[in-house]
Design an enzyme around this catalytic site. Structure first.
Site, short mmCIF file in Angstrom:
data_model
loop_
_atom_site.label_atom_id
_atom_site.label_comp_id
_atom_site.label_asym_id
_atom_site.label_seq_id
_atom_site.Cartn_x
_atom_site.Cartn_y
_atom_site.Cartn_z
N CYS A 113 0.83 -1.21 0.00
CA CYS A 113 0.00 0.00 0.00
C CYS A 113 0.86 1.26 0.00
O CYS A 113 0.45 2.30 -0.53
CB CYS A 113 -0.97 0.00 1.18
SG CYS A 113 -0.17 -0.14 2.80
N HIS A 429 -1.45 1.16 7.46
CA HIS A 429 -1.97 1.14 6.09
C HIS A 429 -1.90 2.53 5.48
O HIS A 429 -2.24 3.53 6.11
CB HIS A 429 -3.43 0.66 6.12
CG HIS A 429 -4.03 0.48 4.76
ND1 HIS A 429 -3.46 -0.29 3.78
CD2 HIS A 429 -5.15 1.00 4.21
CE1 HIS A 429 -4.21 -0.26 2.69
NE2 HIS A 429 -5.24 0.53 2.92
#
Length: 481
Positions: A113, A429
């Site tokens: 990510c 994330h």
């Protein structure tokens, strides 16, 4: 049940049934189906005059087999479309992407990510995409190593795949090339690739592109990436102990927003980031001494990148820790007071023009009212089509547009935000939030793009475990003079 015939124009319609228990409007509806004449336009001659919608059939005295006369103009027949209707889902995939107004997401290949969000933010810069497409024509120069060349080509191909697709794109080739160029992104933990720092990925990718996209000349104007993202700083280095003072210049691709208990807003953090301390040898003292370094911006980029310095090394746990403090940032950023005196002087006239134009919108009289003082607000793309023009605008020497020369104002508009959610740089994330050409904001959470409200973008400022801004990018606002 009665059966009648009806003459309309030159046509006679036989065997039309009338149910005397239903009002005449139902009979008119039947005639509308046959003739196309709406009931309100039908004039049907019966005993005593024209047939009314709510008349009583028994009072009218219509007989079985009777022939009635009708007058009236039919509606225009709707023509079939010249081109067959094609639904969005039936369009070729590339046309579907154009129809949506935003590009596809990226598949997470396992803790990637950080890479996906970096790619989505940088892809939003049209001038960078243009430079990459030109690289396809020029190819590798002798000054670029093979792995840098391969990563540049992989970036170009990935940008193209994203623009042509509506389904999530797998960045496998790009990821493999990135790890080959920068082996630190290949670190494993328990057999899985580790989460990496998005800022490091951003910096390394831009550095590689700056080397590859540099034109084969000695001029600084040939550096496309520096023209887009480069910030020139002029620094005063002072030793309080010895009184020594010197000046330095350097070029960076981003400004740092330092976070402390005193910083609540981006502007405050930028001021802290332009000041610092360093230790170096003092010729006057003959030993190491403490120097104060104060920097000012000496030239402005088309795209201003800011990193929030949220991560630091925590000795107690031997890992990177995260500063969760809330730091607000605006949709519109003015950095005039962070600029050098020389740059401020160059910005004064364009800023006055900008204020005059905004005043006109409010019905105020501008300070300079001549026809030549009219100004057109625009942004960096207006001059990006001409080779080398970006650096001339960046250096405040002016670009060109249809109505004059483009000038920097020191004012920037937010166009992308890269956020991190979690307590550590080695976990959590990353997500990209990107403003489209239409003005809409799209959240790219790996393979899942979704529409967002603009008022929610500035709420990604930290203060908890929610997504918080880590890297933000602003786009320069120009005026044409």
């Amino acid at each position: 049940m009665l059966t009648v015939s009806v003459k309309w124009q030159k046509k006679v319609f036989e065997g039309i049934e009338i149910d005397p228990t239903l009002p005449p409007y139902v009979f008119k509806a039947q005639l509308y189906d046959l003739t196309g004449v709406p009931p309100e336009r039908q004039k049907i001659m019966v005993k005593g005059g024209l047939l009314k919608d709510d008349a009583d059939w028994s009072a009218i005295g219509v007989k079985d087999g009777q022939k009635l006369m009708m007058m009236g103009t039919a509606d225009e027949i709707v023509k079939a479309p010249e081109k067959a209707i094609v639904f969005a889902e039936d369009l070729p995939e590339e046309e579907q992407a154009t129809h949506l107004g935003y590009s596809a997401g990226l598949v997470n290949l396992g803790n990637t990510c950080y890479m996906n969000s970096t790619v989505q933010c940088l892809k939003s810069v049209p001038e960078l995409k243009s430079a990459l497409s030109n690289y396809a024509l020029t190819g590798r120069s002798n000054d670029v190593d093979q792995t840098s060349h391969m990563l540049t080509v992989a970036t170009r191909e990935l940008f193209g795949d994203l623009d042509r697709s509506v389904n999530a794109v797998s960045p496998t080739q790009f990821w493999m090339t990135l790890r080959k160029k920068f082996p630190q992104f290949s670190q494993l933990q328990n057999g899985m690739h580790m989460q990496q720092d998005a800022e490091e990925c951003w910096t390394q990718l831009l550095y590689t592109l700056s080397q590859s996209l540099k034109a084969p000349t000695s001029s600084e104007d040939s550096d496309a990436v520096k023209a887009l993202f480069g910030v020139n700083l002029r620094s005063r280095v002072h030793c309080q102990e010895s009184g020594e003072e010197s000046s330095e210049t350097e070029s960076v691709y981003s400004l740092k927003c330092h976070i402390s208990h005193e910083v609540n807003h981006l502007h405050e953090g930028l001021k802290h980031g332009l000041k610092g301390e360093l230790e170096k040898t003092s010729p006057a003292l003959g030993r190491t001494a403490l120097y104060l370094k104060e920097s000012l911006i000496d030239s402005l980029p088309r795209y201003l990148t800011v990193q929030f310095v949220r991560f630091f090394w925590k000795r107690e746990t031997n890992q990177k820790a995260k500063i969760l403090r809330k730091v607000d940032y605006p949709l519109e950023l003015d950095i005039f007071d962070l600029c050098s005196e020389e740059l401020r002087k160059k910005l004064e006239a364009p800023r006055q023009k900008l204020r005059d134009e905004e005043g006109k919108k409010l019905g105020l009289q501008p300070k300079s009212s001549s026809k030549d003082s009219d100004v057109k607000m625009t942004d960096a793309e207006a001059s990006s089509k001409e080779s080398g023009e970006s650096s001339t605008v960046t250096q405040q020497e002016g670009g060109s547009s249809e109505k004059g020369t483009l000038h920097m104002t020191g004012i920037y508009d937010l166009v992308s935000v890269l956020t991190h959610k979690g307590r550590s740089a080695d976990s959590g994330h990353y997500v990209a939030w990107v403003k489209q050409e239409s003005g809409k904001w799209i959240q790219y959470d790996d393979s899942h793009p979704s529409l967002q409200r603009e008022e929610d973008i500035t709420k990604l400022s930290g203060g908890g475990d929610w997504h918080m801004a880590y890297i933000i990018m602003y786009k320069a606002r120009f005026v044409s003079m």
